[in-house]
Design an enzyme around this catalytic site. Structure first.
Site, PDB file in Angstrom:
ATOM      1  N   ILE A 139      43.548  17.887 -19.239  1.00 26.11           N
ATOM      2  CA  ILE A 139      44.276  18.885 -18.459  1.00 26.11           C
ATOM      3  C   ILE A 139      44.560  18.303 -17.072  1.00 26.11           C
ATOM      4  O   ILE A 139      43.669  17.768 -16.416  1.00 26.11           O
ATOM      5  CB  ILE A 139      43.465  20.195 -18.352  1.00 26.11           C
ATOM      6  CG1 ILE A 139      43.220  20.766 -19.761  1.00 26.11           C
ATOM      7  CG2 ILE A 139      44.200  21.212 -17.477  1.00 26.11           C
ATOM      8  CD1 ILE A 139      42.269  21.943 -19.802  1.00 26.11           C
ATOM      9  N   HIS A 183      44.114  10.681 -12.148  1.00 31.51           N
ATOM     10  CA  HIS A 183      43.176  10.438 -13.243  1.00 31.51           C
ATOM     11  C   HIS A 183      43.795  10.845 -14.587  1.00 31.51           C
ATOM     12  O   HIS A 183      43.671  10.135 -15.575  1.00 31.51           O
ATOM     13  CB  HIS A 183      41.882  11.221 -12.982  1.00 31.51           C
ATOM     14  CG  HIS A 183      40.817  11.021 -14.007  1.00 31.51           C
ATOM     15  ND1 HIS A 183      40.100   9.844 -14.103  1.00 31.51           N
ATOM     16  CD2 HIS A 183      40.351  11.838 -14.973  1.00 31.51           C
ATOM     17  CE1 HIS A 183      39.228   9.957 -15.081  1.00 31.51           C
ATOM     18  NE2 HIS A 183      39.362  11.155 -15.636  1.00 31.51           N
TER      19      HIS A 183
END
Length: 170
Positions: free
Chosen positions: A90, A96
């Site tokens: 998510i 990241h």
């Protein structure tokens, strides 16, 4: 077609019997509120189409990034006909997300091409939790169902190709 326009769990085309097929499922523990639902959908769809419980191996890895090595271990140390990698990434506030998604996509592709076995990409890459929930048993169905159907069809395709004589013998 964009997934926001269709239910992922809709079966398309003829689904072969999974009765004589063996499956490995590698599931990420990270975002387990989503990945557990993906696993449930995947497992139930395999059983629905004839897979035998004892022919389904489920192994967990810490996160989605580790799906690649988990799939490789499954290919090297078991005798499954297909591997299904289930995970969920998510979007957060940092890059990241991009690194994980790119690494897993490339890694699963590499395992696919390095071993003579279908490795199915059942990873959600969403902007928010709601999108993940919508694709893990919510309004867009369950990506786990789709991954299971893809695995069944790819094993059947591989079996068909292996069992046919060479079409062109020059």
């Amino acid at each position: 077609m964009a997934t926001n326009l269709q239910n992922l769990s809709t079966e398309k085309g003829e689904i072969p019997s999974a009765k004589n097929m063996k499956f490995g499922i590698v599931v990420a523990e990270w975002n387990d509120n989503i990945t557990d639902k993906l696993l449930e959908g995947c497992y139930n769809t395999l059983i629905k189409h004839g897979a035998v419980e004892k022919h389904i191996i489920v192994k967990r890895v810490p996160g989605t990034f580790e799906l690649t090595i988990g799939a490789q271990f499954m290919a090297e140390y078991t005798e499954v006909d297909a591997i299904i990698a289930l995970g969920c990434v998510i979007q957060g506030e940092t890059r990241h997300f991009d690194f994980i998604c790119q690494g897993v996509t490339q890694g699963i592709t590499q395992v696919n091409t390095s071993y003579n076995i279908p490795v199915i990409f059942g990873v959600l890459t969403t902007d928010n939790l709601q999108q993940a929930q919508d694709r893990a048993g919510g309004k867009h169905g369950n990506k786990g169902d789709e991954a299971a159907l893809t695995a069944i069809k790819m094993v059947a395709l591989q079996n068909d190709m292996e069992n046919h004589e060479k079409i062109f013998n020059f």
